[in-house]
Design a protein around this motif. Sequence first.
Motif, PDB file in Angstrom:
ATOM      1  N   GLU A   1      -6.185  30.510  91.209  1.00 26.34           N
ATOM      2  CA  GLU A   1      -4.723  30.706  90.593  1.00 26.34           C
ATOM      3  C   GLU A   1      -3.636  30.703  91.920  1.00 26.34           C
ATOM      4  O   GLU A   1      -2.563  30.110  91.656  1.00 26.34           O
ATOM      5  CB  GLU A   1      -4.551  32.059  90.266  1.00 26.34           C
ATOM      6  CG  GLU A   1      -5.336  32.473  88.625  1.00 26.34           C
ATOM      7  CD  GLU A   1      -5.457  33.998  88.340  1.00 26.34           C
ATOM      8  OE1 GLU A   1      -5.755  33.997  87.101  1.00 26.34           O
ATOM      9  OE2 GLU A   1      -5.273  34.621  89.350  1.00 26.34           O
TER      10      GLU A   1
ATOM     11  N   GLU B   1      -0.917  35.587  80.088  1.00 25.54           N
ATOM     12  CA  GLU B   1      -2.287  35.724  80.144  1.00 25.54           C
ATOM     13  C   GLU B   1      -2.614  37.050  80.765  1.00 25.54           C
ATOM     14  O   GLU B   1      -3.687  37.909  80.413  1.00 25.54           O
ATOM     15  CB  GLU B   1      -2.834  34.571  80.848  1.00 25.54           C
ATOM     16  CG  GLU B   1      -2.749  33.420  80.342  1.00 25.54           C
ATOM     17  CD  GLU B   1      -3.382  32.263  81.127  1.00 25.54           C
ATOM     18  OE1 GLU B   1      -3.727  32.354  82.366  1.00 25.54           O
ATOM     19  OE2 GLU B   1      -3.449  31.099  80.621  1.00 25.54           O
ATOM     20  N   LYS B   2      -2.052  37.594  81.652  1.00 22.72           N
ATOM     21  CA  LYS B   2      -2.265  38.675  82.540  1.00 22.72           C
ATOM     22  C   LYS B   2      -1.507  39.896  82.000  1.00 22.72           C
ATOM     23  O   LYS B   2      -1.495  41.086  82.606  1.00 22.72           O
ATOM     24  CB  LYS B   2      -1.956  38.706  83.970  1.00 22.72           C
ATOM     25  CG  LYS B   2      -2.879  37.731  84.642  1.00 22.72           C
ATOM     26  CD  LYS B   2      -2.393  37.530  86.097  1.00 22.72           C
ATOM     27  CE  LYS B   2      -3.527  36.505  86.812  1.00 22.72           C
ATOM     28  NZ  LYS B   2      -4.780  36.822  86.834  1.00 22.72           N
ATOM     29  N   ASP B   3      -0.673  39.906  81.061  1.00 24.03           N
ATOM     30  CA  ASP B   3       0.061  40.854  80.292  1.00 24.03           C
ATOM     31  C   ASP B   3       1.148  41.387  81.261  1.00 24.03           C
ATOM     32  O   ASP B   3       1.136  42.573  81.472  1.00 24.03           O
ATOM     33  CB  ASP B   3      -0.917  41.815  79.608  1.00 24.03           C
ATOM     34  CG  ASP B   3      -0.085  42.820  78.568  1.00 24.03           C
ATOM     35  OD1 ASP B   3       1.157  42.340  78.213  1.00 24.03           O
ATOM     36  OD2 ASP B   3      -0.397  43.988  78.603  1.00 24.03           O
ATOM     37  N   THR B   4       1.802  40.823  82.091  1.00 24.80           N
ATOM     38  CA  THR B   4       2.550  41.372  82.912  1.00 24.80           C
ATOM     39  C   THR B   4       3.770  40.503  82.916  1.00 24.80           C
ATOM     40  O   THR B   4       4.301  39.608  82.166  1.00 24.80           O
ATOM     41  CB  THR B   4       2.060  41.272  84.480  1.00 24.80           C
ATOM     42  OG1 THR B   4       2.911  41.858  85.471  1.00 24.80           O
ATOM     43  CG2 THR B   4       1.637  39.776  85.126  1.00 24.80           C
TER      44      THR B   4
ATOM     45  N   ILE C   1       4.156  38.062  89.122  1.00 18.59           N
ATOM     46  CA  ILE C   1       3.100  36.758  89.308  1.00 18.59           C
ATOM     47  C   ILE C   1       3.923  36.109  90.633  1.00 18.59           C
ATOM     48  O   ILE C   1       3.149  36.074  91.467  1.00 18.59           O
ATOM     49  CB  ILE C   1       3.250  36.023  88.177  1.00 18.59           C
ATOM     50  CG1 ILE C   1       2.528  36.235  87.031  1.00 18.59           C
ATOM     51  CG2 ILE C   1       2.442  34.614  88.851  1.00 18.59           C
ATOM     52  CD1 ILE C   1       1.250  36.617  87.017  1.00 18.59           C
TER      53      ILE C   1
ATOM     54  N   LEU D   1      -1.509  43.652  91.418  1.00 20.06           N
ATOM     55  CA  LEU D   1      -1.945  42.481  91.052  1.00 20.06           C
ATOM     56  C   LEU D   1      -2.463  41.391  92.119  1.00 20.06           C
ATOM     57  O   LEU D   1      -1.547  41.323  92.902  1.00 20.06           O
ATOM     58  CB  LEU D   1      -0.971  41.905  89.972  1.00 20.06           C
ATOM     59  CG  LEU D   1      -1.077  40.510  89.386  1.00 20.06           C
ATOM     60  CD1 LEU D   1      -2.221  40.472  88.547  1.00 20.06           C
ATOM     61  CD2 LEU D   1      -0.034  39.990  88.677  1.00 20.06           C
TER      62      LEU D   1
END
Length: 324
Positions: free
Chosen positions: A310, A263-266, A271, A304
């Motif tokens: 989250e 979802e966060k393109d990482t 994460i 990030l």
Amino acid sequence: MKPIPFQKRGIQASQLVLGCMRLGGDWDDKSPITEQHYKEGQDALETALEIGINMFDHADIYTKGKAERVFGQLLKERPSLREQIILQSKCGIRFPQGTSPHQFDFSEKYILQSVDGILERLGTEYLDILLLHRPDPLVDPEEVASAIHQLKASGKVRHFGVSNMSHSQIKLLQTYSDEPFIANQLEMSLLKSGFVDTAITVNQEAARDNVFPEGTMEYCRLENIQLQSWGPLAQGYLSGRSLDGQPERVVNTAKLVEQMANEKDTTAEAIVLAWLMTHPAGIQPVIGTINPARIRSCKDATTLRLTRDEWYTLYTSALGRNLP
């Protein structure tokens, strides 16, 4: 982004640290350092610098001293690099030798002897930071203070800290030393969340099995002590390692991490590290991989930050139970 405690003290350390435990090959006295080991070290160093890491974590025991020798050779080949990086090492663990058993040793003689060995292997005249590696139940805090005074006065060590210690253990040492203890390195990750559990389970049954020392996070925050996390990537279980035999909470959390990363393109690594770095204590993860691809996959963690929702979603998933 708020500065981490080191930066508040004027130590311009990166938010990520490269742990050098895997440099140098096997943990034995017989296997030599090979050209491949130097190549692995060089690749790890270059990749770390590439993503903005300027701090490197060692210990005199890592691969029986070979990790420091590999890094020392890399510094010898690039002498100008020494003033651009922050070198941290640890001492106080003694492996079995002859009739002497495995033990922890914070005696004045052993600390001084250990630092001389560290400096020789790294090929440098000083350490930026020395950590006392694991608590010694026979510690004499006056001996520790004397060793610290000598190391500081001689210019061999600029700053001091500890590893795997509770706040009361730090306070005992600090009472006798004029030099502040500025770091505490502890095992903390999404799968080793005792540092969070301790705060949440006060006066709860769930606190019975938590080994993380209550009050340590708060003490370190109050005293501007840099909290460092060893094992921050949870041994890779949340970022691609086989989950065979792992409990349901770990499997579910790995899926959740992957979903958030997409979802966060990482990356999953970013994460997992961001979960630690979102904590307001300014935790500094010490990543233990020397794989260039995995080092690069950590880069996004420095920018990030997770939302409150989250963060708690990941935490409760990894915990495997509802909060009280």
